[in-house]
Write a protein that holds these residues in place. Structure first.
Motif, PDB file in Angstrom:
ATOM      1  N   ASP A 118      10.365  -2.242  10.205  1.00  0.00           N
ATOM      2  CA  ASP A 118      11.661  -2.565   9.642  1.00  0.00           C
ATOM      3  C   ASP A 118      11.720  -2.340   8.127  1.00  0.00           C
ATOM      4  O   ASP A 118      12.787  -2.170   7.560  1.00  0.00           O
ATOM      5  CB  ASP A 118      11.954  -4.042   9.931  1.00  0.00           C
ATOM      6  N   ASN A 119      10.559  -2.394   7.486  1.00  0.00           N
ATOM      7  CA  ASN A 119      10.509  -2.167   6.039  1.00  0.00           C
ATOM      8  C   ASN A 119      10.332  -0.708   5.698  1.00  0.00           C
ATOM      9  O   ASN A 119      10.282  -0.362   4.532  1.00  0.00           O
ATOM     10  CB  ASN A 119       9.293  -2.847   5.410  1.00  0.00           C
ATOM     11  N   LEU A 120      10.142   0.098   6.705  1.00  0.00           N
ATOM     12  CA  LEU A 120       9.713   1.455   6.422  1.00  0.00           C
ATOM     13  C   LEU A 120      10.838   2.446   6.588  1.00  0.00           C
ATOM     14  O   LEU A 120      11.664   2.346   7.483  1.00  0.00           O
ATOM     15  CB  LEU A 120       8.571   1.847   7.356  1.00  0.00           C
ATOM     16  N   GLU A 121      10.802   3.415   5.697  1.00  0.00           N
ATOM     17  CA  GLU A 121      11.766   4.488   5.787  1.00  0.00           C
ATOM     18  C   GLU A 121      11.139   5.678   6.487  1.00  0.00           C
ATOM     19  O   GLU A 121      11.752   6.327   7.313  1.00  0.00           O
ATOM     20  CB  GLU A 121      12.173   4.878   4.376  1.00  0.00           C
ATOM     21  N   SER A 122       9.886   5.958   6.129  1.00  0.00           N
ATOM     22  CA  SER A 122       9.214   7.106   6.733  1.00  0.00           C
ATOM     23  C   SER A 122       7.715   7.004   6.508  1.00  0.00           C
ATOM     24  O   SER A 122       7.238   6.159   5.775  1.00  0.00           O
ATOM     25  CB  SER A 122       9.728   8.409   6.122  1.00  0.00           C
ATOM     26  N   PHE A 123       6.994   7.901   7.169  1.00  0.00           N
ATOM     27  CA  PHE A 123       5.572   8.091   6.898  1.00  0.00           C
ATOM     28  C   PHE A 123       5.395   9.471   6.287  1.00  0.00           C
ATOM     29  O   PHE A 123       6.075  10.403   6.687  1.00  0.00           O
ATOM     30  CB  PHE A 123       4.756   8.126   8.195  1.00  0.00           C
ATOM     31  N   ASN A 124       4.459   9.605   5.384  1.00  0.00           N
ATOM     32  CA  ASN A 124       4.018  10.932   4.963  1.00  0.00           C
ATOM     33  C   ASN A 124       2.601  11.092   5.480  1.00  0.00           C
ATOM     34  O   ASN A 124       1.701  10.374   5.058  1.00  0.00           O
ATOM     35  CB  ASN A 124       3.987  11.060   3.438  1.00  0.00           C
ATOM     36  N   ILE A 125       2.425  12.035   6.368  1.00  0.00           N
ATOM     37  CA  ILE A 125       1.110  12.193   6.970  1.00  0.00           C
ATOM     38  C   ILE A 125       0.555  13.562   6.627  1.00  0.00           C
ATOM     39  O   ILE A 125       1.236  14.574   6.790  1.00  0.00           O
ATOM     40  CB  ILE A 125       1.196  12.037   8.495  1.00  0.00           C
ATOM     41  N   THR A 126      -0.648  13.584   6.103  1.00  0.00           N
ATOM     42  CA  THR A 126      -1.321  14.862   5.883  1.00  0.00           C
ATOM     43  C   THR A 126      -2.707  14.729   6.471  1.00  0.00           C
ATOM     44  O   THR A 126      -3.338  13.685   6.374  1.00  0.00           O
ATOM     45  CB  THR A 126      -1.433  15.202   4.394  1.00  0.00           C
ATOM     46  N   HIS A 127      -3.174  15.783   7.070  1.00  0.00           N
ATOM     47  CA  HIS A 127      -4.452  15.726   7.776  1.00  0.00           C
ATOM     48  C   HIS A 127      -5.564  16.352   6.967  1.00  0.00           C
ATOM     49  O   HIS A 127      -5.330  17.265   6.179  1.00  0.00           O
ATOM     50  CB  HIS A 127      -4.330  16.433   9.123  1.00  0.00           C
ATOM     51  N   GLY A 128      -6.757  15.842   7.184  1.00  0.00           N
ATOM     52  CA  GLY A 128      -7.943  16.452   6.594  1.00  0.00           C
ATOM     53  C   GLY A 128      -7.978  16.321   5.088  1.00  0.00           C
ATOM     54  O   GLY A 128      -7.413  15.410   4.498  1.00  0.00           O
ATOM     55  N   THR A 129      -8.651  17.273   4.466  1.00  0.00           N
ATOM     56  CA  THR A 129      -8.883  17.196   3.030  1.00  0.00           C
ATOM     57  C   THR A 129      -7.601  17.340   2.228  1.00  0.00           C
ATOM     58  O   THR A 129      -7.567  16.995   1.051  1.00  0.00           O
ATOM     59  CB  THR A 129      -9.841  18.322   2.599  1.00  0.00           C
ATOM     60  N   SER A 130      -6.549  17.857   2.832  1.00  0.00           N
ATOM     61  CA  SER A 130      -5.332  18.127   2.071  1.00  0.00           C
ATOM     62  C   SER A 130      -4.525  16.861   1.816  1.00  0.00           C
ATOM     63  O   SER A 130      -3.471  16.921   1.198  1.00  0.00           O
ATOM     64  CB  SER A 130      -4.476  19.161   2.797  1.00  0.00           C
ATOM     65  N   GLY A 131      -5.022  15.717   2.270  1.00  0.00           N
ATOM     66  CA  GLY A 131      -4.269  14.485   2.057  1.00  0.00           C
ATOM     67  C   GLY A 131      -4.631  13.779   0.768  1.00  0.00           C
ATOM     68  O   GLY A 131      -4.574  12.558   0.696  1.00  0.00           O
ATOM     69  N   SER A 132      -4.995  14.526  -0.249  1.00  0.00           N
ATOM     70  CA  SER A 132      -5.597  13.888  -1.414  1.00  0.00           C
ATOM     71  C   SER A 132      -4.604  13.528  -2.521  1.00  0.00           C
ATOM     72  O   SER A 132      -5.009  13.222  -3.620  1.00  0.00           O
ATOM     73  CB  SER A 132      -6.701  14.780  -1.973  1.00  0.00           C
ATOM     74  N   ARG A 133      -3.318  13.565  -2.228  1.00  0.00           N
ATOM     75  CA  ARG A 133      -2.353  13.271  -3.280  1.00  0.00           C
ATOM     76  C   ARG A 133      -2.544  11.869  -3.852  1.00  0.00           C
ATOM     77  O   ARG A 133      -2.438  11.644  -5.048  1.00  0.00           O
ATOM     78  CB  ARG A 133      -0.926  13.401  -2.736  1.00  0.00           C
ATOM     79  N   ASN A 134      -2.851  10.902  -2.991  1.00  0.00           N
ATOM     80  CA  ASN A 134      -3.001   9.528  -3.464  1.00  0.00           C
ATOM     81  C   ASN A 134      -4.460   9.098  -3.596  1.00  0.00           C
ATOM     82  O   ASN A 134      -4.748   7.927  -3.792  1.00  0.00           O
ATOM     83  CB  ASN A 134      -2.277   8.570  -2.519  1.00  0.00           C
ATOM     84  N   GLY A 135      -5.363  10.024  -3.464  1.00  0.00           N
ATOM     85  CA  GLY A 135      -6.780   9.667  -3.549  1.00  0.00           C
ATOM     86  C   GLY A 135      -7.586  10.627  -2.702  1.00  0.00           C
ATOM     87  O   GLY A 135      -7.097  11.079  -1.668  1.00  0.00           O
TER      88      GLY A 135
END
Lengths: 688, 271
Positions: A118-135
């Motif tokens: 209910d608090n969520l608007e969406s998910f951003n999902i990235t797989h593997g090594t390419s998910g490094s935007r936030n760490g």
């Protein structure tokens, strides 16, 4: 169709993804219902829209349906997401880009457990090594975007309330939301309450300790500072009490999370620089394990070997995790064909957990309590920079290059912690410094509007988790071992390749995805026969270490067919494979799995039939307490009605989950306890 | 320059003398860990002897601190040969106990450091006496202490072993104070044997193996170091405690490869 369109307009929540730069494409999954246009290739959103069981779906139910995501289950609640066989510290779970860490040494509180859909608007999902935007990450990233109200345009107010019931657990779900939109400001608050008893398995027997209770509240205020600047405050509260964990020897008395964030966003300030955002946040998690309902675990036996009532041990295991951080991000156009995005971030996490055991052993009366520090006051600061460059090579080809460098410093401040690790020959009275980095190169090709190919390769390193580095005798109920952290453990490194092929015709969409990771210095627990176990029920000690190599491969086939205006068929077939460099199967790898949905929708009414099918899993690693899991097939039936009465939307949903009352458990369920049996649900939702 | 340095020296000396004046001669006034056990005069009334310990005395290895002052001047005696003779009068027999006599010189605080292993507790009926013989350049006198109490500890710090080989009786004690805490701890044991009722020399040729355990949890701890003989019947090793609570150090004691005991233990509780 009309109604769903109406809801879109009502929430006006699409702006963010649509405004996103043309070049950057995430697997963004929006939680609000909307119709996928025919030009968009098949993505997780389709799954979500089709398989959302009701407005009251827990976040776990949603996650479990997504492509490439499986769930590790220890109880009825707080399921841990796993992406292509990666979990825990291998994946980045964030909230609006904010780092947050569970406070449970036994991973009973993944960050997802503190968020409600209910608090969520969406998910951003990235797989593997390419998910490094936030760490930096080796397994992927899972960013939960919090919902926000919209300022201006149409002034208005919205009240939403809903109530649901699930028969299998005699469970109540209730939620409510209030949104106020004004010219200069906007406010939204939403709350969810869930109260579930232990559910019944498909064999008709109650699964003990599968109850839970929780409330969740999220409030957000936005204020227009003028000149495209917006100020935003977020507050999130999540309190769960009496959460049972059938797979574990103890439950959770209390799990409490608070989150505070303040953000300034400047949209399209200049033509070349866009989407400037700065955010300052703090979150705090408190987690208290509790074994007071588990008398049976430690019953003493009388002379005849029959159980007597005396419990001779109680454990008190509190844990805290506080994270304070900030980030700044912005994008800029470099000429007509190139775009750059930069993010600077820093977080400080302070994790600590202690264990006190109180004995009541008749043979030894008055024994003093035993105390040990399972996370001995661990501070970790990570500062990082992420840069992504996207270049449009031609009208059909985009190339994306992104890199990240983190600077991490970890220090244990507890004296007791230093002494505890000295026993094992470690001198941890120093800072642990690491420089994890990642680099990813990808490209996407579009041809004739039908075919699209995404492909890429990347390399990333990840930090060990607090448990992997400084955990002190953490009991793992799956394999029955105590786990000892390894202060000298190295970074885990992954080389990742992926290739996704999408075909999009007006009536048919097909996606084939392939992801392969070669992980070196894979972090895993290895038996150390020299060290005696510490917990009463443990059968030995495993020490975290880097093994030379592990291979993980995930693939999926998704297909959606819309013959005519009323019917939709959807199917998702996915498979994950994992083994160590020596050929042993990795633990907790899901088997071949299929979800198929057939939906009929006309006017105010929709009905859908769903099937979930799983093959057996015999590629197991018995060293990690795994058993083979048999194949299963389960079916669900869902109906819903939408009415629009003047300005009020009324939505009624009813259905049956696990229609044939199949007794089953998934391979990732610890301890093979049963999943819920047949459940009839009923929901009512009103939006004024 | 010269004058200032002289003044500085004088100031320093003054400061030093103030500090030393401040300091009381009675150790227990300065050191909260020090307990006065008893005082006595030597037989010719030349010396006043005071007996201190880290705690009230107990059955086991007790470190003793002996203060000797000249009765006439109250000057601290720091140079003397001292011999301790503990004695237990059990009506039908009399026996001594293992002792470690002080070196001929006092420590920095002016105290002579010694130790006695009280091999049994005192009772209402019978108690320990301790003769302290003080021999200086020109005097040789003895002070006799009636030891008020030797406690029996709930958590024993000493055990006896009777050798299955030759019936020799050994006394194994944990050297206190140990101040055990979570982590690596130095642990020291003494072993003495009974040669006669009055003679308890150190046993220097034993091997000791230790294994800590939490009896109610059925687990131990890794990387302990077996105590090895250093000198005078002292054996030093390392014992590791992974948490607070009640620990039991199991001990195997061997002589020339023959097991003297393999089921002895000493309990230690960490608060």
């Amino acid at each position: 169709m009309k109604n769903s369109g109406w809801i879109i307009i009502l929430f006006c929540n699409l702006t963010l993804t649509q405004a996103q730069d043309l070049f950057t494409e995430f697997d963004t999954i929006r939680l609000e219902e909307f119709t996928i246009t025919q030009r968009i290739p098949l993505n997780d959103q389709s799954v979500l829209d089709l398989s959302r069981s009701s407005r009251f779906s827990s976040i776990d139910k949603i996650n479990g349906r997504l492509e490439g995501i499986s769930l590790i289950k220890r109880g009825a609640y707080a399921l841990e997401p796993q992406m292509d066989g990666f979990s825990g510290g291998q994946i980045n779970v964030t909230v609006d880009g904010m780092r947050m860490f569970g406070a449970c040494t036994d991973r009973m509180d993944p960050v997802t457990s503190y968020i409600e859909p209910d608090n969520l608007e969406s998910f951003n999902i990235t797989h593997g090594t390419s998910g490094s935007r936030n760490g930096n990450t080796v397994g992927g990233s899972f960013d939960m975007i919090l919902r926000e109200p919209v300022i201006g345009q149409t002034e208005g107010m919205l009240v939403e309330t809903g109530l649901g019931y699930e028969s299998v657990s005699n469970g109540i779900n209730a939620n409510g939301a209030l949104e106020v939109n004004r010219e200069k400001w906007a406010f939204r608050t939403s709350g969810t309450y869930r109260n579930h008893n232990s559910y019944r398995g498909g064999d008709g027997i109650k699964v003990p300790y599968s109850y839970f209770k929780k409330i969740n509240l999220h409030s957000v205020v936005k204020y227009d500072l003028g000149k495209n600047n917006t100020l935003r405050f977020d507050f999130l509260l999540d309190d769960a009490v009496d959460v049972g964990y059938p797979a574990l020897p103890m439950d959770v008395g209390k799990a409490k999370a608070r989150m505070y964030a303040v953000e300034i966003e400047r949209l399209d300030a200049y033509r070349t620089v866009s989407q400037l955002k700065a955010k300052l946040y703090f979150n705090s998690v408190y987690h208290l394990m509790d074994d007071s309902n588990r008398d049976s675990t430690f019953r003493l036996t009388d002379e005849n070997g029959a159980p007597s009532d005396t419990v001779y041990m109680r454990m008190d295991m509190p844990g805290w995790s506080d994270t304070f951080g900030f980030f700044m991000e912005g994008g800029a156009s470099l000429g007509e064909k190139s775009h750059i995005y930069v993010k600077l971030d820093d977080y400080l996490n302070y994790s600590r957990a202690y264990m006190t055991m109180f004995m009541n052993y008749p043979e030894y009366p008055g024994e003093p309590p035993m105390y040990t520090e399972t996370w001995p006051d661990v501070f970790r600061n990570v500062a990082g920079i992420f840069i992504r460059n996207t270049t449009r090579v031609s009208n059909s080809v985009n190339v994306n290059l992104e890199g990240r460098l983190d600077m991490s410093q970890t220090r244990v401040t507890s004296e007791t912690g230093h002494r505890q690790f000295a026993i094992f020959g470690y001198d941890i009275d120093r800072g642990y410094f690491e420089l994890p980095k990642s680099l990813n190169l990808s490209a996407n090709f579009r041809t004739n509007g039908v075919t699209r190919l995404d492909a890429g390769a990347g390399y990333a390193e990840r930090l060990p988790t607090t448990s992997e580095q400084f955990g002190f005798f953490l009991y793992n109920a799956l394999d029955g071992f105590d786990y000892l952290g390894n202060p000298e453990i190295g970074l885990e490194r992954s080389t990742h390749f992926w290739g996704n092929l999408h075909f999009t015709w007006p009536e048919l969409k097909v996606s084939i995805r392939n992801r392969f990771s070669y992980v070196s210095d894979y972090i895993i627990g290895l038996i150390d026969p020299e060290i005696p176990q510490m917990n009463l029920y443990a059968s030995g000690v495993k020490r975290y270490d880097n093994i030379p190599a592990a291979l993980l491969y995930g693939t999926s086939l998704q297909l959606q067919w819309d013959p005519g205006a009323y019917l939709t068929f959807y199917t998702l077939l996915r498979y994950t494979y994992g083994r160590t460099g020596e050929g042993d199967p990795l633990p907790l790898i899901p088997p071949l799995r299929n979800t198929s949905i057939c939906k009929f929708r006309k006017g105010i009414f929709s009905v859908q039939m769903e099937g979930e099918f799983s093959s057996d899993q015999n590629r197991i690693n018995s060293g990690f307490g795994e058993n083979p899991t048999p194949a299963f097939a389960i079916y669900h039936l869902r109906n819903s009605f939408h009415w629009l009465v003047k300005e009020t939307v009324i939505e009624v949903g009813a259905g049956i989950e696990n229609i044939f009352d199949k007794a089953y458990s998934e391979h990732l369920d610890w301890g093979n306890f049963l999943r819920p049996g047949r459940s009839i649900y009923l929901n009512l939702r009103v939006i004024i | 320059m010269k004058r200032s340095s002289i003044i500085y020296t004088i100031l320093c000396l003054l400061a030093l003398s103030i500090v030393s004046c401040d300091k009381s001669d009675d150790p227990d006034d300065n050191d909260p860990d020090m307990v006065l056990i008893a005082t006595a005069m030597t037989d010719a009334q030349t010396f006043q002897v005071a007996l201190y310990a880290n705690d009230t005395l107990f059955e086991g290895y007790n470190k003793l601190y002996i203060s000797i002052k000249e009765a006439s001047s109250t000057d601290q005696v720091t140079d003397a040969a001292i011999v301790l003779k503990p004695l237990m009068d059990m009506i039908d027999m009399v026996h001594a106990a293992p002792v470690e006599n002080p070196a001929g010189v006092a420590n920095e605080e002016g105290l002579f450091e010694a130790a006695v292993v009280f091999i049994m507790p005192s009772t209402d009926m019978m108690g320990w006496t301790l003769d302290v013989q003080v021999e200086t350049a020109d005097k040789d006198e003895t002070a006799v202490f009636e030891i008020p109490l030797v406690r029996s500890l709930e958590e024993s710090r000493k055990f006896n072993v009777i050798s299955p080989l030759d019936e020799t009786k050994y006394f194994v004690s944990l050297v206190e104070p140990m101040a055990a805490e979570v982590g690596i701890n130095d642990c020291e044991f003494t072993v003495h044997y009974k040669e006669s009722m009055m003679s308890f020399p150190p046993a220097e040729d034993l091997t000791i193996e230790i294994e800590p355990e939490m009896p109610s949890m059925d687990h131990g701890s890794p990387n302990n170091e077996h105590p090895v003989h250093t000198a005078d019947g002292h054996y030093e090793g390392k014992v590791n405690f992974t948490m607070t609570g009640w620990w039991r150090i199991h001990m195997v004691i061997k002589k020339n490869g023959d097991v003297l005991t393999d089921d002895a233990y000493i309990d230690i509780t960490l608060e």
